[in-house]
Design a protein around this motif. Structure first.
Motif, mmCIF file in Angstrom:
data_model
loop_
_atom_site.group_PDB
_atom_site.id
_atom_site.type_symbol
_atom_site.label_atom_id
_atom_site.label_comp_id
_atom_site.label_asym_id
_atom_site.label_seq_id
_atom_site.Cartn_x
_atom_site.Cartn_y
_atom_site.Cartn_z
ATOM 1 N N LEU A 1 8.146 10.814 5.229
ATOM 2 C CA LEU A 1 8.696 10.001 4.148
ATOM 3 C C LEU A 1 10.189 10.236 4.025
ATOM 4 O O LEU A 1 10.681 11.329 4.292
ATOM 5 C CB LEU A 1 8.020 10.345 2.814
ATOM 6 N N GLN A 2 10.880 9.201 3.613
ATOM 7 C CA GLN A 2 12.301 9.337 3.283
ATOM 8 C C GLN A 2 12.434 10.076 1.953
ATOM 9 O O GLN A 2 11.470 10.189 1.194
ATOM 10 C CB GLN A 2 12.940 7.948 3.188
ATOM 11 N N PRO A 3 13.618 10.591 1.640
ATOM 12 C CA PRO A 3 13.785 11.360 0.391
ATOM 13 C C PRO A 3 13.360 10.614 -0.869
ATOM 14 O O PRO A 3 12.944 11.238 -1.849
ATOM 15 C CB PRO A 3 15.295 11.664 0.372
ATOM 16 N N ASP A 4 13.458 9.275 -0.856
ATOM 17 C CA ASP A 4 13.067 8.518 -2.052
ATOM 18 C C ASP A 4 11.589 8.135 -2.042
ATOM 19 O O ASP A 4 11.122 7.406 -2.917
ATOM 20 C CB ASP A 4 13.930 7.259 -2.207
ATOM 21 N N GLY A 5 10.829 8.616 -1.044
ATOM 22 C CA GLY A 5 9.406 8.342 -1.007
ATOM 23 C C GLY A 5 9.041 7.019 -0.367
ATOM 24 O O GLY A 5 7.980 6.452 -0.665
ATOM 25 N N THR A 6 9.879 6.528 0.514
ATOM 26 C CA THR A 6 9.582 5.306 1.262
ATOM 27 C C THR A 6 9.319 5.654 2.725
ATOM 28 O O THR A 6 9.600 6.764 3.179
ATOM 29 C CB THR A 6 10.749 4.298 1.185
ATOM 30 N N ILE A 7 8.780 4.677 3.460
ATOM 31 C CA ILE A 7 8.520 4.837 4.885
ATOM 32 C C ILE A 7 9.571 4.068 5.671
ATOM 33 O O ILE A 7 9.818 2.885 5.406
ATOM 34 C CB ILE A 7 7.112 4.331 5.258
ATOM 35 N N SER A 8 10.190 4.744 6.625
ATOM 36 C CA SER A 8 11.168 4.115 7.501
ATOM 37 C C SER A 8 10.448 3.509 8.708
ATOM 38 O O SER A 8 9.600 4.156 9.322
ATOM 39 C CB SER A 8 12.196 5.159 7.953
ATOM 40 N N LEU A 9 10.797 2.275 9.061
ATOM 41 C CA LEU A 9 10.198 1.656 10.241
ATOM 42 C C LEU A 9 10.616 2.384 11.515
ATOM 43 O O LEU A 9 9.855 2.406 12.494
ATOM 44 C CB LEU A 9 10.578 0.180 10.307
ATOM 45 N N ALA A 10 11.778 2.999 11.487
ATOM 46 C CA ALA A 10 12.199 3.803 12.646
ATOM 47 C C ALA A 10 11.263 4.990 12.825
ATOM 48 O O ALA A 10 10.871 5.332 13.954
ATOM 49 C CB ALA A 10 13.638 4.273 12.466
ATOM 50 N N ASP A 11 10.870 5.611 11.716
ATOM 51 C CA ASP A 11 9.907 6.718 11.800
ATOM 52 C C ASP A 11 8.541 6.213 12.267
ATOM 53 O O ASP A 11 7.841 6.889 13.014
ATOM 54 C CB ASP A 11 9.768 7.394 10.438
ATOM 55 N N ALA A 12 8.169 5.020 11.802
ATOM 56 C CA ALA A 12 6.892 4.442 12.236
ATOM 57 C C ALA A 12 6.911 4.187 13.741
ATOM 58 O O ALA A 12 5.930 4.469 14.444
ATOM 59 C CB ALA A 12 6.618 3.150 11.475
ATOM 60 N N GLU A 13 8.011 3.676 14.243
ATOM 61 C CA GLU A 13 8.149 3.427 15.681
ATOM 62 C C GLU A 13 8.013 4.723 16.477
ATOM 63 O O GLU A 13 7.428 4.748 17.560
ATOM 64 C CB GLU A 13 9.510 2.788 15.987
ATOM 65 N N GLN A 14 8.531 5.800 15.921
ATOM 66 C CA GLN A 14 8.511 7.081 16.628
ATOM 67 C C GLN A 14 7.147 7.767 16.528
ATOM 68 O O GLN A 14 6.694 8.419 17.474
ATOM 69 C CB GLN A 14 9.592 8.003 16.058
ATOM 70 N N THR A 15 6.469 7.609 15.390
ATOM 71 C CA THR A 15 5.214 8.324 15.150
ATOM 72 C C THR A 15 4.029 7.626 15.804
ATOM 73 O O THR A 15 3.119 8.281 16.315
ATOM 74 C CB THR A 15 4.969 8.458 13.628
ATOM 75 N N LYS B 1 3.156 -5.284 6.820
ATOM 76 C CA LYS B 1 3.194 -6.278 7.896
ATOM 77 C C LYS B 1 3.944 -5.736 9.113
ATOM 78 O O LYS B 1 3.487 -5.884 10.259
ATOM 79 C CB LYS B 1 3.849 -7.562 7.398
ATOM 80 N N GLU B 2 5.068 -5.097 8.874
ATOM 81 C CA GLU B 2 5.874 -4.558 9.970
ATOM 82 C C GLU B 2 5.195 -3.363 10.631
ATOM 83 O O GLU B 2 5.248 -3.198 11.858
ATOM 84 C CB GLU B 2 7.265 -4.170 9.465
ATOM 85 N N ILE B 3 4.537 -2.511 9.822
ATOM 86 C CA ILE B 3 3.814 -1.374 10.401
ATOM 87 C C ILE B 3 2.645 -1.878 11.245
ATOM 88 O O ILE B 3 2.352 -1.323 12.314
ATOM 89 C CB ILE B 3 3.331 -0.415 9.292
ATOM 90 N N ALA B 4 1.979 -2.942 10.791
ATOM 91 C CA ALA B 4 0.880 -3.524 11.573
ATOM 92 C C ALA B 4 1.382 -4.028 12.927
ATOM 93 O O ALA B 4 0.699 -3.878 13.950
ATOM 94 C CB ALA B 4 0.222 -4.655 10.791
ATOM 95 N N GLN B 5 2.556 -4.620 12.930
ATOM 96 C CA GLN B 5 3.135 -5.098 14.190
ATOM 97 C C GLN B 5 3.376 -3.939 15.155
ATOM 98 O O GLN B 5 3.096 -4.039 16.358
ATOM 99 C CB GLN B 5 4.437 -5.851 13.915
ATOM 100 N N ILE B 6 3.872 -2.828 14.629
ATOM 101 C CA ILE B 6 4.110 -1.642 15.471
ATOM 102 C C ILE B 6 2.777 -1.091 15.977
ATOM 103 O O ILE B 6 2.648 -0.711 17.146
ATOM 104 C CB ILE B 6 4.888 -0.574 14.674
ATOM 105 N N ALA B 7 1.776 -1.040 15.089
ATOM 106 C CA ALA B 7 0.453 -0.551 15.490
ATOM 107 C C ALA B 7 -0.120 -1.405 16.608
ATOM 108 O O ALA B 7 -0.585 -0.889 17.630
ATOM 109 C CB ALA B 7 -0.486 -0.531 14.285
ATOM 110 N N HIS B 8 -0.086 -2.707 16.437
ATOM 111 C CA HIS B 8 -0.663 -3.614 17.433
ATOM 112 C C HIS B 8 0.094 -3.558 18.759
ATOM 113 O O HIS B 8 -0.514 -3.656 19.830
ATOM 114 C CB HIS B 8 -0.679 -5.040 16.878
ATOM 115 N N LYS B 9 1.397 -3.388 18.678
ATOM 116 C CA LYS B 9 2.203 -3.277 19.901
ATOM 117 C C LYS B 9 1.756 -2.090 20.749
ATOM 118 O O LYS B 9 1.831 -2.114 21.980
ATOM 119 C CB LYS B 9 3.682 -3.143 19.523
#
Length: 406
Positions: free
Chosen positions: A144-158, A182-190
């Motif tokens: 998580l980012q310091p403010d408690g959000t998820i970065s798509l860059a982190d999702a791409e890496q994880t 929606k964007e995390i789903a795209q990364i998952a499916h990729k």
């Protein structure tokens, strides 16, 4: 949209608690129920209480029509392609456990990965822990980012080509974070993974379109969206559900039983063992009618205004820490310096104000926040800015009380 008229449709709000007008700020735990839902339950039990699908008599036909009519309402509400993709469950927890057991255990092996986040509710952690133990798969956490959000860059890496399942909540029940599903789903499916969404905190408060999100599974609970307790939904893409084995057996899900083998009904009934949750499904249908009459876009906009107003008012009180991002769903989680959250909730209750205190079924997130517990005020369509003012006045009294006592 007349909030005062909406409030009149919730009988429970017209009462005093400890001699004070009730201010209910715990809708993230469970929402209150409008009279339309209460009457729908009452009507079923008074007029056409019967089992469904099995009988040919009039009451059974009426019950079946209402039960399957509720399924169609859910389908339209989340924009699924077919009612075959709508499975009634006891709630989000049951739905997530069904996905983890029925899909996860059957499809994962050693070396595969399951990706979740630190903000997940226990119901979206423990089932995957159990799947990992049974299959040898690895459980990974999105940072998580310091403010408690998820970065798509982190999702791409994880999320990697070894990842087979990604399971993330749409809206955090603690931080109010609205995740980019929606964007995390795209990364998952990729990467060849499926996307599971915990929609318990999103479905009551914003318009959901499972086809647009392109999630593979989506789960929700009726009791958080003005419906009864004990009813929820597991949405799954038809192809996945068809290839997934049920986890409960008997009753409604049976097609043919031989001495040593049996076959199952077609979708969605193969996942609805036993007597279905008939009355509560009908109540959920009534709740959907109620929410759609108001409009999910209107609800989301109004709750955003309440959340921003609450954060602004809380920022005026010295010694309060607010957790989560600036842009958030309709809740505020906080702590008061040197006052335990349970004490905050207790004093507020004396003032007739209901808030939640504890770890909110999110102990890993509490450790990430470096706290043992927090207090949370969560809002819904029946709350007002005047109630937020009363809530803030109650917090000031709480601070003064503990300053004078200690």
């Amino acid at each position: 949209m007349d909030i005062l008229e909406i409030r009149k449709q919730f009988p429970i709000l017209d009462q005093q608690v400890n001699g004070k007008q009730l201010v209910y700020l715990d809708s993230a735990a469970t929402s209150q129920k409008p009279i339309q839902v209460i009457e729908a339950l009452d009507r079923y039990y008074k007029e056409y209480n019967s089992n469904v699908h099995r009988g040919v008599h009039t009451l059974g036909t009426k019950a079946t029509d209402a039960y399957e009519g509720a399924r169609e309402k859910v389908r339209k509400f989340i924009n699924a392609k077919s009612t075959e993709e709508i499975v009634f469950t006891r709630g989000t927890t049951t739905a997530l456990n069904t996905i983890a057991t029925g899909y996860g255990r059957e499809n994962l092996k050693a070396g595969d990965e399951i990706v979740i986040s630190y903000m997940e509710h226990h119901s979206n952690i423990i089932p995957w822990q159990q799947v990992a133990k049974k299959t040898g798969a690895t459980l990974k956490y999105l940072p998580l980012q310091p403010d408690g959000t998820i970065s798509l860059a982190d999702a791409e890496q994880t999320i990697t080509t070894n990842t087979k399942i990604v399971s993330i909540m749409y809206v955090s029940n603690v931080l109010g974070t609205i995740n980019p599903i929606k964007e995390i789903a795209q990364i998952a499916h990729k990467n060849g993974a499926i996307m599971v969404v915990d929609g318990a905190q999103s479905t009551p408060h914003m318009k959901v379109d499972v086809q647009d999100l392109d999630c593979d599974f989506y789960t929700l609970s009726g009791h958080k969206m003005c419906g009864p307790t004990g009813i929820g939904v597991m949405y799954g893409k038809k192809a996945l559900l068809e290839n997934m084995e049920p986890v409960e057996f008997g009753g409604e899900m049976i097609d043919f039983v031989d001495l040593y083998d049996s076959t199952w009904k077609e979708l969605p009934w193969k996942f609805e063992a036993g007597t279905p949750i008939i009355a509560n499904a009908i109540g959920l249908g009534a709740a959907i009618d109620f929410l759609e009459d108001i409009g999910l876009d209107n609800i989301e906009k109004y709750e955003h205004e309440l959340a921003q107003y609450a954060m602004q008012r809380l920022s005026e009180v010295e010694g309060i820490t607010i957790y989560g991002p600036q842009h958030r769903a309709g809740l505020v989680t906080f702590n008061i310096d040197d006052v335990h959250p349970h004490d905050v909730a207790t004093v507020l209750d004396v003032e007739g104000i209901a808030v939640r205190a504890g770890h909110h079924c999110a102990q890993p997130l509490m450790r990430w926040l470096k706290v043992s517990a927090t207090a949370r005020a969560s809002f819904y369509i029946y709350n007002t800015k005047d109630e937020i003012d009363t809530f803030v006045e109650g917090l000031i009294k709480t601070k003064e009380y503990f300053t004078n006592v200690f």
